[in-house]
Write a protein that holds these residues in place. Sequence first.
Motif, mmCIF file in Angstrom:
data_model
loop_
_atom_site.group_PDB
_atom_site.id
_atom_site.type_symbol
_atom_site.label_atom_id
_atom_site.label_comp_id
_atom_site.label_asym_id
_atom_site.label_seq_id
_atom_site.Cartn_x
_atom_site.Cartn_y
_atom_site.Cartn_z
ATOM 1 N N ARG A 230 76.748 66.141 54.977
ATOM 2 C CA ARG A 230 77.385 64.932 54.470
ATOM 3 C C ARG A 230 78.186 64.263 55.578
ATOM 4 N NH1 ARG A 230 80.156 65.272 48.610
ATOM 5 N NH2 ARG A 230 81.925 64.814 49.954
ATOM 6 N N ASP A 231 78.420 62.974 55.426
ATOM 7 C CA ASP A 231 79.206 62.247 56.433
ATOM 8 C C ASP A 231 80.586 62.862 56.608
ATOM 9 O OD1 ASP A 231 77.131 60.504 56.837
ATOM 10 O OD2 ASP A 231 77.950 58.926 55.548
ATOM 11 N N VAL A 233 81.517 66.049 56.056
ATOM 12 C CA VAL A 233 81.432 67.510 56.087
ATOM 13 C C VAL A 233 82.640 68.111 56.810
ATOM 14 C CG1 VAL A 233 80.076 67.539 58.234
ATOM 15 C CG2 VAL A 233 79.887 69.451 56.634
ATOM 16 N N ARG A 247 80.491 64.456 60.260
ATOM 17 C CA ARG A 247 79.239 64.919 60.860
ATOM 18 C C ARG A 247 79.293 64.868 62.386
ATOM 19 N NH1 ARG A 247 75.970 61.398 58.818
ATOM 20 N NH2 ARG A 247 75.141 62.626 57.075
ATOM 21 N N SER A 301 76.916 69.764 47.881
ATOM 22 C CA SER A 301 77.232 68.732 46.895
ATOM 23 C C SER A 301 76.300 67.549 47.089
ATOM 24 C CB SER A 301 78.695 68.281 47.055
ATOM 25 O OG SER A 301 79.000 67.246 46.146
ATOM 26 N N ALA A 304 73.492 67.830 49.720
ATOM 27 C CA ALA A 304 73.810 67.912 51.151
ATOM 28 C C ALA A 304 74.922 68.931 51.352
ATOM 29 C CB ALA A 304 74.230 66.546 51.683
ATOM 30 N N ALA A 306 78.408 69.994 52.246
ATOM 31 C CA ALA A 306 79.726 69.366 52.272
ATOM 32 C C ALA A 306 80.732 70.171 53.085
ATOM 33 C CB ALA A 306 80.253 69.189 50.846
#
Length: 338
Positions: A230-231, A233, A247, A301, A304, A306
């Motif tokens: 995820r962006d 994470v 990320r 989540s 992806a 997380a």
Amino acid sequence: MSVEIQGRVLTMSEIDEAAFTRLAERHRRELHVHCYRMLGSFQDAEDTVQETFLRAWRRRETFEGRGSLRAWLYKIATNACLDLLAQRRPAPATGGEVRWLEPYPDRLLDELSADGADEPEAVALARETVELAYLVAVQHLAPRPRAVLILRDVLGWPAREVGEFLGDSVNSVNSALQRARAGLREHLPAERQDWSGGTGEDDVRTRDLVRRYTDASVATDVDTLAAMLRDDVRCSMPPTPGLHVGRDAVVADWVAGGFVGMTGLRGVPTAVNRQPAVAFYLWQDDAGAYLPLTIDVLRVSGGAIAEIVTFHADQFPRLGLPERLEPPAQNLSPVSSS
């Protein structure tokens, strides 16, 4: 309280240490999980349960049987945790790291579920209360509100009994519970993870994600790994300092740490804290085998990754993971497949 042992009815103060231990041992696993939630550390929980049994034995004559032995042990265990926290528990680091965090083996959680299917602890043992994100969030709470939250919301003890455990009034317990709930909301992720270890559609997708994560990690394929994140994470490696969020930050840390181009990795999918995980092994020529390296515990989540919490090789024995992996018979050198 009186108990019947070998046909004799004895008071608590009359029973010997072996008999007392048998009575207390019935509650060891649930007390251990309770202490783990309070402390965030498997080893600290182990030490605190031992301290609980020692205190209970020394004070056995004070147990008059007005409540259950289980409740009495929970009272002692909770106060033993509070004593430990008062002595030496640091606050989470800047950014929310809990560097003393340790994983809890699913096989031991399975023990509890099997032994106490009708017990309040087993009913309350929803997976989210042993997930690492929950453990981290709880560690941000002050010790007494933390105890109230776990006793009331996780274990379901009435406010009156919790007050008796802690020497507080019902009003104080209720006030502490409200503060703890607010603090928990502040530190918990907004979403729950997809995976529960079952056979539902989300679980099938998560198992496929874990398989792809394992394969890409073994191949040190950073681009493929990055596409699974995820962006926002989060990645940490307790007790090593350093929390990476986002990320780009996580990938940059992998590259800087020499992950790209590493060879001789193998990955074994597993589960820890009711979450999917992958144990990684690294080929060692002198051992002629793959030896433990790290274990990644994943929070998934929306399909992806997380969060990744990475633990060191010293956790492998506790988690029941093999101490070494032998190479396939046809290969005499390290291989790069899972």
